[in-house]
Design a protein around this motif. Structure first.
Motif, PDB file in Angstrom:
ATOM      1  N   UNK B  26       8.315  34.104   1.639  1.00  0.00           N
ATOM      2  CA  UNK B  26       6.903  33.704   1.595  1.00  0.00           C
ATOM      3  C   UNK B  26       6.167  33.922   2.930  1.00  0.00           C
ATOM      4  N   UNK B  27       6.760  33.507   4.080  1.00  0.00           N
ATOM      5  CA  UNK B  27       6.016  33.729   5.330  1.00  0.00           C
ATOM      6  C   UNK B  27       5.653  35.198   5.569  1.00  0.00           C
ATOM      7  N   UNK B  28       6.589  36.088   5.236  1.00  0.00           N
ATOM      8  CA  UNK B  28       6.307  37.520   5.404  1.00  0.00           C
ATOM      9  C   UNK B  28       5.234  37.969   4.419  1.00  0.00           C
ATOM     10  N   UNK B  29       5.341  37.468   3.184  1.00  0.00           N
ATOM     11  CA  UNK B  29       4.361  37.847   2.164  1.00  0.00           C
ATOM     12  C   UNK B  29       2.968  37.357   2.556  1.00  0.00           C
ATOM     13  N   UNK B  30       2.921  36.129   3.099  1.00  0.00           N
ATOM     14  CA  UNK B  30       1.630  35.591   3.524  1.00  0.00           C
ATOM     15  C   UNK B  30       0.995  36.436   4.623  1.00  0.00           C
ATOM     16  N   UNK B  31       1.840  36.917   5.530  1.00  0.00           N
ATOM     17  CA  UNK B  31       1.318  37.777   6.607  1.00  0.00           C
ATOM     18  C   UNK B  31       0.698  39.039   6.019  1.00  0.00           C
ATOM     19  N   UNK B  32       1.395  39.611   5.047  1.00  0.00           N
ATOM     20  CA  UNK B  32       0.873  40.839   4.430  1.00  0.00           C
ATOM     21  C   UNK B  32      -0.445  40.533   3.712  1.00  0.00           C
ATOM     22  N   UNK B  33      -0.469  39.413   3.007  1.00  0.00           N
ATOM     23  CA  UNK B  33      -1.688  39.000   2.310  1.00  0.00           C
ATOM     24  C   UNK B  33      -2.847  38.809   3.296  1.00  0.00           C
ATOM     25  N   UNK B  34      -2.557  38.127   4.384  1.00  0.00           N
ATOM     26  CA  UNK B  34      -3.621  37.874   5.364  1.00  0.00           C
ATOM     27  C   UNK B  34      -4.073  39.171   6.039  1.00  0.00           C
ATOM     28  N   UNK B  35      -3.126  40.081   6.255  1.00  0.00           N
ATOM     29  CA  UNK B  35      -3.506  41.367   6.847  1.00  0.00           C
ATOM     30  C   UNK B  35      -4.425  42.121   5.895  1.00  0.00           C
ATOM     31  N   UNK B  36      -4.082  42.068   4.591  1.00  0.00           N
ATOM     32  CA  UNK B  36      -4.867  42.805   3.604  1.00  0.00           C
ATOM     33  C   UNK B  36      -6.258  42.204   3.444  1.00  0.00           C
ATOM     34  N   UNK B  37      -6.375  40.894   3.630  1.00  0.00           N
ATOM     35  CA  UNK B  37      -7.669  40.244   3.423  1.00  0.00           C
ATOM     36  C   UNK B  37      -8.393  39.989   4.746  1.00  0.00           C
ATOM     37  N   UNK B  38      -7.844  40.547   5.822  1.00  0.00           N
ATOM     38  CA  UNK B  38      -8.455  40.412   7.143  1.00  0.00           C
ATOM     39  C   UNK B  38      -8.655  38.944   7.543  1.00  0.00           C
ATOM     40  N   UNK B  39      -7.632  38.131   7.317  1.00  0.00           N
ATOM     41  CA  UNK B  39      -7.749  36.714   7.687  1.00  0.00           C
ATOM     42  C   UNK B  39      -6.660  36.322   8.684  1.00  0.00           C
ATOM     43  N   UNK B  40      -6.246  37.295   9.497  1.00  0.00           N
ATOM     44  CA  UNK B  40      -5.234  36.979  10.511  1.00  0.00           C
ATOM     45  C   UNK B  40      -5.870  36.439  11.795  1.00  0.00           C
ATOM     46  N   UNK B  41      -7.195  36.284  11.786  1.00  0.00           N
ATOM     47  CA  UNK B  41      -7.850  35.734  12.968  1.00  0.00           C
ATOM     48  C   UNK B  41      -8.335  36.812  13.923  1.00  0.00           C
ATOM     49  N   UNK B  42      -8.838  36.374  15.064  1.00  0.00           N
ATOM     50  CA  UNK B  42      -9.441  37.293  16.023  1.00  0.00           C
ATOM     51  C   UNK B  42      -8.398  38.208  16.661  1.00  0.00           C
ATOM     52  N   UNK B  43      -7.171  37.727  16.781  1.00  0.00           N
ATOM     53  CA  UNK B  43      -6.097  38.498  17.403  1.00  0.00           C
ATOM     54  C   UNK B  43      -4.944  38.627  16.413  1.00  0.00           C
ATOM     55  N   UNK B  44      -5.068  39.539  15.445  1.00  0.00           N
ATOM     56  CA  UNK B  44      -4.047  39.636  14.388  1.00  0.00           C
ATOM     57  C   UNK B  44      -2.642  39.866  14.931  1.00  0.00           C
ATOM     58  N   UNK B  45      -2.529  40.663  15.972  1.00  0.00           N
ATOM     59  CA  UNK B  45      -1.195  40.982  16.480  1.00  0.00           C
ATOM     60  C   UNK B  45      -0.515  39.732  17.030  1.00  0.00           C
ATOM     61  N   UNK B  46      -1.305  38.908  17.679  1.00  0.00           N
ATOM     62  CA  UNK B  46      -0.750  37.659  18.197  1.00  0.00           C
ATOM     63  C   UNK B  46      -0.310  36.750  17.056  1.00  0.00           C
ATOM     64  N   UNK B  47      -1.131  36.674  16.015  1.00  0.00           N
ATOM     65  CA  UNK B  47      -0.771  35.844  14.864  1.00  0.00           C
ATOM     66  C   UNK B  47       0.551  36.304  14.262  1.00  0.00           C
ATOM     67  N   UNK B  48       0.717  37.621  14.123  1.00  0.00           N
ATOM     68  CA  UNK B  48       1.961  38.139  13.546  1.00  0.00           C
ATOM     69  C   UNK B  48       3.140  37.842  14.472  1.00  0.00           C
ATOM     70  N   UNK B  49       2.947  38.060  15.775  1.00  0.00           N
ATOM     71  CA  UNK B  49       4.020  37.788  16.741  1.00  0.00           C
ATOM     72  C   UNK B  49       4.451  36.326  16.662  1.00  0.00           C
ATOM     73  N   UNK B  50       3.478  35.433  16.669  1.00  0.00           N
ATOM     74  CA  UNK B  50       3.808  34.006  16.655  1.00  0.00           C
ATOM     75  C   UNK B  50       4.490  33.612  15.348  1.00  0.00           C
ATOM     76  N   UNK B  51       3.944  34.080  14.223  1.00  0.00           N
ATOM     77  CA  UNK B  51       4.517  33.680  12.937  1.00  0.00           C
ATOM     78  C   UNK B  51       5.949  34.168  12.789  1.00  0.00           C
ATOM     79  N   UNK B  52       6.196  35.441  13.120  1.00  0.00           N
ATOM     80  CA  UNK B  52       7.554  35.970  12.962  1.00  0.00           C
ATOM     81  C   UNK B  52       8.511  35.317  13.968  1.00  0.00           C
TER      82      UNK B  52
END
Ligand code: HEM
Lengths: 320, 217
Positions: B26-52
Motif C-alpha cells: 500500500x505505501x508504494x501504491x499510494x506514492x504512485x497514486x500521489x505522483x499520478x495525481x500530483x499530490x506529492x507536495x511542493x517537493x515530490x522527491x523529498x516526499x518519496x525519499x522520506x516515505x520509502x
C-alpha cells in the motif's frame, strides 16, 4: 503555468488597506455589540471577513529577480517554521488560525528613542514595494518569492542608532499557546526559544534587506511569518527571521538560534556560498521548487554584485 | 493461555499472508497514486525519499519483532511471514536508494561519492543498504540449503546491524527534532534487548544444568 502577478489583479479585487482595517473593526465591534458571540462566527464565514488583506499601489523596485515565480501554493505550503512544526507541510495547517493582530514590536538598545511599535503603524508609515527575491534554504532547495515590504534601512534611519549600535538582534514571538511547536515534546524543546537572529548593522541597512509584511500582494500567512518578518536574500533562509516581536541594537555580536543548536554547522553569517559545504548538505547545487534537475548555486545567492563588498578580506570558510 | 495447535496456526497464517503481502504494498501504491495525481507536495522527491525511508525502517522493525512474538505467544507459525517482511524491507530500501540516485541526484556520481564520503548519515545509510543485499540474495530455500543452516544463520545475523545503522542514519539526518528517530531507537532497543536478556537467561540455566555452552542467541 500562468502566475497572476499583482500588477494584473483587477482593482475591484483589491481591498484598500484602510478600508480593510476599518471593515474588520466594524465587523468586530458590530457583531459583539448587537448580535453577540454566535454572530461573530457567522460573520467570520463571510468572505469579506476571512479574505486576506491585499496591498495595492506597490512601489516598483529596482531589485527584482527576473525569474519565474514559485507558485503561491508552494510558497505557502512548504515552510520551515519550527515554531509550528518541524514538517514542511505542518506550519500551513497549524498556523491557519494564527492571530497576527494586535501585534507590537519592541525596538530597543543603542538608539535614540526605544519604543514599542504597532505593526500597522509601520505598514502605514513606509511605502510598500514588491521585491521579487530568490530564497535559498540551507537544505539546498530554493524558491522565487514576490515579497511585499519596505527596506529595513529606511526604518533604522528613523531610529537614529548611536555609534555603539554595531549589530541588530531580532526575536520571534515566544508563545507556546499560539505556536504549538514551541511546546515541550517528548525530548524537551526542539530549539532554544525564542528564535533569535542577528545582522551586522551594515547588513541590516543594506538596501536589499527588507521587513516583509506580505507575499503575492497579500498579507503574510501565519506560516510565512505573519505579520512581519525579515528577508535577507543573500543569506540562507533561516536568517530571515519570522513573526518578529523585538528588534534590539547591540554592540556585541548576537548569537543566533541555529548557532546555539549546532555551532559547527551554522554560523553567524550564513551567506549563501556554493564553495562552503554544510556538514549535511553540499551547497554547490540546489533544487528550485517545481524543477527536477538541480541547478548550480550562485555566490551570495546571485546578489554578489550588491553585497560582496560587505565581506571583503574575510575568510568565508571560517565565517560561514 | 495455551497457543493454538500447529494445524490451526498454519491455517490462519496461510490466510493472513496474502493480506499482509498486499498491505505492505500500500505505501508504494499510494506514492504512485500521489505522483499520478500530483499530490506529492511542493517537493515530490523529498516526499518519496522520506516515505520509502520510513517504510524501510518499519519493515525492518516488523521483521525483528517476529521472533519475540513467536516466543512470547507460542504462535510459531509466524515464522512463515518473516522472510516476506524482510524482503519488503529490502524492497523499500531499494526504492529509497534508487530515489536518491535517480530522482534526487540524477546520476551525478561526483556528488554522490562526495555525499557518501563526507556525510556520515549517507555513509551509514549506504552501509545498511549494502548489508541488506546479501541477505535478500540468500533468502531463498535453495540458498539456505546451499549455505547450510549454520553459515546461513551466521550471515543473517546482519539483520541486527542493518536497523541499528538505519536508526543512526535517521538520527544523524534530522536537524533538531529527534522525536521520530528516538522512537525507532526505543523500539529497536526493546527488540534487541529482549534477545540479549533471553540469551543470558538461557546461558545461566544451561550453566546450572551443566550443559556445555553453545553459541545460540
Ligand atoms: C537500510 C537502509 C536505510 C534506511 C532504513 C533508511 C531510512 C531513512 C529514513 C527513516 C529517512 C527519514 C525519513 C523521514 O524523515 O521521514 C531517510 C532519509 C534519507 N535517506 Fe535513508 N535509509 C536507508 C538507506 C539510505 C541510502 C542507501 C541512502 C543514499 C545513499 C539514503 C539517503 C537518504 C536521504 C538523502 C534522506 C533524506 C535526508 C534529508 O532530506 O534530510 N538512505 N532514510
Amino acid at each position: 503555468m500562468l502566475i497572476r502577478r499583482p500588477a494584473d489583479t483587477i482593482p475591484s479585487e483589491i481591498t484598500n488597506y484602510e478600508v480593510f482595517r476599518r471593515r474588520r473593526q466594524l465587523i468586530k465591534g458590530g457583531a459583539a455589540a448587537a448580535l453577540g458571540l454566535a454572530a461573530t462566527g457567522l460573520f467570520a464565514l463571510t468572505p469579506e471577513a476571512s479574505a486576506k488583506l491585499k496591498f495595492d499601489q506597490l512601489k516598483k523596485s529596482r531589485f527584482n529577480a527576473k525569474e519565474s515565480l514559485t507558485p503561491y501554493k508552494d510558497v505557502t505550503s512548504y515552510n520551515n517554521f519550527y515554531e509550528f512544526s518541524t514538517d514542511k507541510e505542518g506550519p500551513a495547517q497549524l498556523a491557519e488560525d494564527f492571530k497576527s493582530r494586535p501585534w507590537s514590536i519592541e525596538v530597543a538598545g543603542e538608539i535614540k528613542k526605544p519604543k514599542v511599535y504597532d505593526v500597522d503603524e509601520l505598514i502605514k508609515r513606509f511605502p510598500l514595494e514588491e521585491r521579487i527575491y530568490r530564497l535559498r534554504c540551507v537544505e539546498a532547495w530554493s524558491m522565487v518569492v514576490p515579497w511585499v515590504g519596505f527596506a529595513l534601512g529606511d526604518f533604522i534611519k528613523t531610529l537614529e542608532p548611536n555609534s555603539r549600535a554595531k549589530y541588530v538582534e531580532f526575536e520571534t514571538l515566544h508563545d507556546p499557546k499560539r505556536m504549538p511547536g514551541q511546546r515541550r515534546g517528548l525530548f524537551g524543546s526542539v530549539l532554544d526559544w525564542p528564535y533569535r537572529e542577528g545582522l551586522r548593522i551594515d547588513e541590516a541597512i543594506h538596501p536589499l534587506t527588507i521587513l516583509a509584511v506580505g507575499v503575492y500582494g497579500e498579507e503574510l500567512p501565519g506560516q510565512n511569518g505573519a505579520p512581519i518578518r525579515l528577508v535577507v536574500p543573500w543569506k540562507y533562509g533561516f536568517k530571515s527571521i519570522k513573526s518578529i516581536v523585538k528588534i534590539n541594537f547591540v554592540e556585541q555580536p548576537p548569537v543566533n538560534t541555529w548557532q546555539v543548536q549546532a555551532p559547527h554547522e551554522y554560523g553567524f553569517y550564513a551567506n549563501v556560498n556554493p564553495k562552503v559545504s554544510h556538514p549535511r548538505w553540499s551547497q554547490a547545487r540546489e533544487r528550485r521548487i517545481g524543477e527536477f534537475f538541480k541547478r548550480p548555486t550562485l555566490m551570495f545567492n546571485g546578489y554578489a554584485e550588491q553585497v560582496a563588498h560587505l565581506y571583503q578580506g574575510m575568510d568565508l570558510s571560517k565565517n560561514f | 493461555m495455551p497457543a493454538a495447535s500447529p494445524e490451526i496456526q498454519l491455517r490462519w497464517i496461510k490466510r493472513v499472508k496474502p493480506v499482509a503481502f498486499t498491505a505492505c504494498l500500500i505505501p508504494a501504491a499510494l506514492l504512485i497514486w500521489r505522483a499520478a495525481t500530483d499530490t506529492l507536495g511542493a517537493e515530490p522527491i523529498e516526499t518519496i525519499t522520506f516515505t520509502t525511508g520510513d517504510w524501510t525502517l518499519r519493515m525492518l522493525m516488523i521483521t525483528l519483532a517476529i521472533t519475540p512474538l513467536r516466543q512470547l505467544t507460542g504462535w510459531h507459525a509466524l515464522i512463515r511471514l518473516r522472510r516476506m517482511f524482510g524482503l519488503y524491507a529490502f524492497f523499500y530500501a531499494l526504492l529509497h536508494f534508487t530515489t536518491y540516485i535517480v530522482l534526487d541526484q540524477f546520476f551525478a556520481w561526483q556528488f554522490i561519492l562526495e555525499d557518501i564520503a563526507e556525510r556520515l548519515y549517507i555513509l551509514v545509510g549506504f552501509t545498511a543498504f549494502v548489508l541488506l543485499i546479501p541477505l535478500a540474495a540468500t533468502s531463498t530455500n535453495r540458498m539456505l540449503q546451499r549455505l547450510g543452516g549454520k553459515r546461513w544463520q551466521r550471515l543473517h545475523r546482519l539483520t541486527y546491524a542493518v536497523p541499528i545503522l538505519g536508526v543512526l542514519h535517521f538520527l544523524w539526518l534530522v536537524k533538531a527534532d529527534i522525536t521520530e528517530p528516538a522512537i525507532y531507537a526505543l523500539v529497536l532497543s526493546i527488540l534487541l534487548g529482549y534477545r540479549i536478556v533471553r540469551y543470558r537467561r538461557r546461558r545461566a540455566s544451561q550453566a546450572v544444568a551443566g550443559v556445555p555452552k553453545r553459541a545460540t542467541p
